[in-house]
Write a protein that holds these residues in place. Sequence first.
Motif, mmCIF file in Angstrom:
data_model
loop_
_atom_site.group_PDB
_atom_site.id
_atom_site.type_symbol
_atom_site.label_atom_id
_atom_site.label_comp_id
_atom_site.label_asym_id
_atom_site.label_seq_id
_atom_site.Cartn_x
_atom_site.Cartn_y
_atom_site.Cartn_z
ATOM 1 N N GLU C 653 0.813 -1.223 0.000
ATOM 2 C CA GLU C 653 0.000 0.000 0.000
ATOM 3 C C GLU C 653 0.840 1.264 0.000
ATOM 4 O OE1 GLU C 653 -4.209 -0.895 2.022
ATOM 5 O OE2 GLU C 653 -2.552 -0.827 3.436
ATOM 6 N N THR C 654 1.986 1.230 0.667
ATOM 7 C CA THR C 654 2.783 2.459 0.799
ATOM 8 C C THR C 654 4.100 2.399 0.044
ATOM 9 O OG1 THR C 654 3.948 1.659 2.751
ATOM 10 C CG2 THR C 654 1.856 2.825 3.117
ATOM 11 N N GLY C 655 4.511 1.217 -0.350
ATOM 12 C CA GLY C 655 5.797 1.080 -1.020
ATOM 13 C C GLY C 655 6.990 1.040 -0.078
ATOM 14 N N GLU C 656 6.743 1.049 1.212
ATOM 15 C CA GLU C 656 7.862 1.003 2.160
ATOM 16 C C GLU C 656 8.626 -0.315 2.023
ATOM 17 O OE1 GLU C 656 6.697 2.892 6.243
ATOM 18 O OE2 GLU C 656 4.878 2.480 5.132
ATOM 19 N N GLN C 691 23.150 3.378 0.097
ATOM 20 C CA GLN C 691 23.060 3.888 -1.278
ATOM 21 C C GLN C 691 21.793 3.378 -1.956
ATOM 22 O OE1 GLN C 691 26.224 2.942 -4.172
ATOM 23 N NE2 GLN C 691 25.303 4.458 -5.521
ATOM 24 N N ALA C 692 21.484 2.120 -1.738
ATOM 25 C CA ALA C 692 20.345 1.520 -2.432
ATOM 26 C C ALA C 692 19.012 2.108 -1.969
ATOM 27 C CB ALA C 692 20.355 0.007 -2.213
ATOM 28 N N LEU C 693 18.914 2.382 -0.672
ATOM 29 C CA LEU C 693 17.593 2.722 -0.142
ATOM 30 C C LEU C 693 17.413 4.167 0.330
ATOM 31 C CD1 LEU C 693 16.740 -0.508 1.913
ATOM 32 C CD2 LEU C 693 15.951 0.124 -0.377
ATOM 33 N N TRP C 694 18.486 4.828 0.732
ATOM 34 C CA TRP C 694 18.247 6.108 1.415
ATOM 35 C C TRP C 694 19.110 7.275 0.946
ATOM 36 C CZ3 TRP C 694 19.433 1.864 5.009
ATOM 37 C CH2 TRP C 694 18.282 1.177 5.402
ATOM 38 N N GLU C 695 20.357 7.028 0.618
ATOM 39 C CA GLU C 695 21.287 8.149 0.483
ATOM 40 C C GLU C 695 21.262 8.764 -0.913
ATOM 41 O OE1 GLU C 695 25.257 7.449 1.973
ATOM 42 O OE2 GLU C 695 24.540 5.810 3.234
ATOM 43 N N GLN C 696 21.238 10.068 -0.970
ATOM 44 C CA GLN C 696 21.441 10.756 -2.238
ATOM 45 C C GLN C 696 21.732 12.235 -1.998
ATOM 46 O OE1 GLN C 696 18.281 10.695 -5.176
ATOM 47 N NE2 GLN C 696 19.720 11.153 -6.802
ATOM 48 N N ALA C 697 22.825 12.693 -2.607
ATOM 49 C CA ALA C 697 23.091 14.128 -2.632
ATOM 50 C C ALA C 697 22.267 14.692 -3.775
ATOM 51 C CB ALA C 697 24.573 14.385 -2.858
ATOM 52 N N PRO C 774 18.294 6.240 -4.794
ATOM 53 C CA PRO C 774 17.825 5.372 -3.730
ATOM 54 C C PRO C 774 16.369 5.006 -3.968
ATOM 55 C CG PRO C 774 17.826 7.654 -2.969
ATOM 56 C CD PRO C 774 18.403 7.654 -4.360
ATOM 57 N N ILE C 775 16.044 3.759 -3.682
ATOM 58 C CA ILE C 775 14.679 3.294 -3.907
ATOM 59 C C ILE C 775 13.817 3.772 -2.752
ATOM 60 C CG2 ILE C 775 13.197 1.300 -4.233
ATOM 61 C CD1 ILE C 775 15.416 -0.100 -5.595
ATOM 62 N N THR C 776 13.234 4.948 -2.925
ATOM 63 C CA THR C 776 12.365 5.482 -1.880
ATOM 64 C C THR C 776 11.017 4.783 -1.964
ATOM 65 O OG1 THR C 776 11.540 7.199 -3.346
ATOM 66 C CG2 THR C 776 13.471 7.747 -2.016
ATOM 67 N N PRO C 777 10.292 4.770 -0.860
ATOM 68 C CA PRO C 777 8.956 4.164 -0.891
ATOM 69 C C PRO C 777 8.083 4.768 -1.986
ATOM 70 C CG PRO C 777 9.637 4.521 1.362
ATOM 71 C CD PRO C 777 10.691 5.160 0.500
ATOM 72 N N GLU C 778 8.236 6.061 -2.225
ATOM 73 C CA GLU C 778 7.380 6.670 -3.249
ATOM 74 C C GLU C 778 7.647 6.051 -4.625
ATOM 75 O OE1 GLU C 778 7.132 10.899 -3.416
ATOM 76 O OE2 GLU C 778 5.841 10.842 -5.183
#
Lengths: 289, 157, 790
Positions: C653-656, C691-697, C774-778
């Motif tokens: 439902e949320t993509g988390e 890097q895969a899930l959260w980090e991005q400049a 990063p693969i954000t839930p959105e």
Amino acid sequence: MFPARFDYHRATTVDDALRLLGEHPGAKLLAGGHSLIPMMKLRLAMPEVLIDVGRVSELKGIEREEGKIYVGALTTHAELAASEVLAAHCPILAEAASKIADPAVRNKGTIGGNVAHADPASDLPAVLVATGAVIHLKGRRQRQVKAADFFTGLLATDLGEDEILTRIEIPDLHGRSGHAGSAYLKYEHPASGYAICGAAAVVKKNADGTCAAASLALNGVSATPFDAARVCRELIGAPLDDAVIRQAVNDHLHVGDPLSDVYASGLYRAELAKVYGRRALRLARDRAR
Amino acid sequence: MAVQIRVEVNGTTYEREVEPRLLLVHWLRDELGLTGTNVGCETSLCGACTVLVDGRAVKSCTQLAVQADGSSITTIEGLQQNGELHPLQQAFWDQHGLQCGYCTPGMILAAADLLAQNPRPSEAEIRAALKGNVCRCTGYHNIVKAVRQAAEQMGGG
Amino acid sequence: MGVIGSSIKRREDPALITGRGRYTDDLSLPGMLHAVIVRSPHAHARIVSIDAAAARAAEGVVAVYDGRDLVPGGEIKGVPTGWLLPDLKVPVHPLLAVDRVRYVGDGVAVVVAESRYAARDAADLVEVEYEPLPAVVDPAKATADGAPRIHDEAPENVAFDWQLGDREKTDAAFAAATKVARLKLRNNRLIPHAVEPRACLADYDPTSGELTLRMTSQNPHVHRLLMHLASMGLPEHKMRIIAPEVGGGFGSKIHHYPDEAITAWCAINLKRPVKWTATRSEANLTDAHGRDHATTAELALDDGGRILGLRVETYAAMGAYLSTFAASVPTYLYGTLLSGQYDIPAIHVHVYGVFTNTTPVDAYRGAGRPEATFVVERLMDAAAEVCGLDPAAIRRRNFVPPEKFPYPTQVALEYDSGNYEPALDKALELAGYDALREAQKAARDDPKKPLIGIGLSSYIEACGLAPSQVVGALGAQAGLWESAKIRVQPSGSVTVYTGSSAHGQGHHTTFAQIVADKLGIDPEQVEVVHGDTEKVQFGMGTYGSRSAAVGGSAIATATDKVVAKARKIAAHLLEAAEEDVVFDPAADGGPAFHVRGVPDKRQGWGDVVLQAYLAHNYPDDLEPGLEETSFYNPSNFVYPFGTHVAVVEIDRETGEVRLARYVAVDDCGNQINPMIVAGQVHGGIAQGVGQALWEQAVYDDSGQLVTGTLLDYAVPRAHNLPSFETDHTVTPCPHNPLGVKGIGEAGTIASPAAVVNAVVDALKPYGVNHLDMPITPEKVWRAIHLKGAL
């Protein structure tokens, strides 16, 4: 990392703090400091005068009297989370407080500072709206403002520059009129820990399991806590099964102008509001007796 | 406009004048020379500066030194008792719970607060309790093991 | 088991767990001043004027300098770059901007004051008038017509245009292919975020003309050389660089930045010690970032899923200036790794290094190899899909078989050793792969359950940087050997001087283990010294997973030299021919020399050592003393490998995304200290998962870094990671004396692909074939609910 200079005054009583506020227009109140000091370190806030109310004992403590709970403005998030009074009579406030930031922040951050700062992604405002809390303010006179009216915009409240938020009055959810269920669910930003979406729900059931009363408010999705009153109106008198909740939320939870940033768009937040709103209502329902 | 404060740090009472804007972490590091408390961010989110104030974990970068007036502070330098390592210090060593060591003082003190509140934490509770402390070296794996070891040794287990 | 191979506890820890570790910012000197650097708020602008009068007049301020003050003669001595490619455009990188700023964070002035607070206050008073210019931040757009020109030296913003492999052969492979897997990939820009920000303390003695610079460095000698070339005008022997405790680096403390040179310049000019410590925001704006690639990659296959060819085109951001090793990272540390673990008959890679109005990009943990692994391992999953094969099966089918080693790839490397299938098997077994696939199937059919995804990453890396002749031919402006000196004291204790400068890796422990093992003495008898140009002969530092393989080999080689000399002394004492004397470090009664075949005719190690210093009863042709140095130059890279398995759960439902499990089987050859090896793996995995899930400049179009603090830049935290499941296989390196490879970067290299493969695997029912990191839930939610529409 280096706050700009300011003059420092330590207040001993609320009246003392009010006197200092009167003498120093534009002064900022310092409670736990966990909203203000981070801004000062980045010089996003550079107050010329700080009035430290951190030792004002009349602003401390959680008390219950006559079906109401009174939470002093200086109560820390950790104290909220650990409060037996809240666990017994307003567990949603303890639940939300336990989800704020991290333990070290909870040990110093206060409910008064948090609420006065009115960060839209903060956890407590929606809980106060959903529970029907009343904010007590003291200036030249004392006044009380419903939480739903207190938050007026992004980082903006009804708190006057010459006023102090003294305490917060919360209805007893487990009082004589029944045992309402309540729940706070949160989807937190992976960096800041603030709410991308937080959902606070309170549900009261009739003896036949239908909905006697319900409230739902959301953090993180709009500039002020989003009060999903339309959803709740739909629920009153209805059987509280999942399908009914889903239908009410889908039909009536529409965040008009959702917040948006690089991490989560408005479109997505509006959807999160529905999912988390639904889940919070379901959990609150399950907890109601 | 300096303000007089009186603070007990690691068992010693200090009476000092401080500028109101001085952060507690700067007072500890620059005025008292207690450099075990580190600074890793400026947004109160890394936890490297965590100390115990009146027994509870606090981010010393988010407190003014004047606010600490009258309190009792424990920094990493004050954690040993009678020359013995605190069980958490010992456990971080035993379990390879540190690499560069920069986050370690804050991490240990955050864990100390946890174990004081909850002597038998589950892995999930340990991880939740340490969420405000960033470690970039260990992936937290051995930090969690270290806290579990300390909990056992301190009688929680 | 010997001392090598045992998980002895780290000797560096007692100081660090008691707060006695001394990091750079912990240090103070009498009369010390504090520097704050005023930085550009614009990504690209002309400097119209700088007015520092108010700042100079402020309380506590000693001096304010701008770019022109630092170049009194007019000649801008810039920050040098350390790796040259043919036709590389090398723009001048002044210590402080002189007429133009090119990224947010570019230094324009420095304020020096009696306290940090005073310096910070005065920095606000420096008035800089800018004329903003248009900026470009996206490497894929930097070369477009009409893009703003960042340097006059590089009209198209192209720093280099580099190719490797055989284009024609690759084109032919694609012409023959019946299946093609194709992906467009964005490798997200990362901020290293060592928890200790960069800092330095410069102290100049005008009487001797010597500068002592304590700084957050992974390689003090390299910094000394670069400082000498850059700016200081000081000869190397008048500069002492000390790396005290260093709070993590991950590459960011390899490079030479303007800031340390500016601080040194201030100390020299003012003849007082000056300290500079970056704030976190400042560190995130100025520490060299990592990655930032835009890539198109295609894999040609036959019907059976066998790889025929690989074609890759990459636009790699350099940022606003060429940092120290900038040009090597997306070329020789990237293109050369594109064969992965696979037998690929034709490869061609084309890389454009482009300037953008962003923080310079350079080596960050893994440096080029995570980017290569991401390309290869994402393609393998895409190929599995195209060919209708299981991801494990297609990998197995294409592995370089064990009998093919040494295996020359199509991209310039010769893999010295490898045995890939056992690592894959072990990882699948540890993960319970078949059961996971069953659980995945069951979850897919039950809408109440989260989706499950399983991702593999079979990585290889070339590390242990590096054979000097090879890297010299490729453009390195330095050799990449390592040095060690072993000093045996008369009483038998040993001091090791190593050029590998640690910042968390445990050198004090592992290096002592090497020596103790070889000499048969207690590790407590061995002291390790590093991180000081005045104490250590020379050194290239710690990065590129080189400390064990190159630094450790130097120590082993130097120790061998010590034993060889001691053997001559022992032979003299035993009145035997040298060739008849053997050293047994594990002899009963302690390490000893004895005559071959006659264990009773022995000389204890301690007696021999003492005699080396007494020289009373001593060979005529031998100098007294027992101290040997080795400069070890490796003959090849080392090639660690392994397979990692990530398991994710996704809220429909949320993509988390929740990382449910992470399994890592690595082969770093022989392990000196398995506890430390595992620790390196854990940390590496966490950074790659980040890097895969959260980090991005993230930069906005105007060039503002919008994720510049921990409020927006999400590093992994304890509560969003599981405990890891690790194991290993052992394929020793055949060409170094310890049979060791590297392990510091493996986790970071393997894990991004494993996690992304797992997420994409979970989303297969929704027709998803790729999501950018990063693969954000959105992103996941859009993939599920909006078919990926933006």
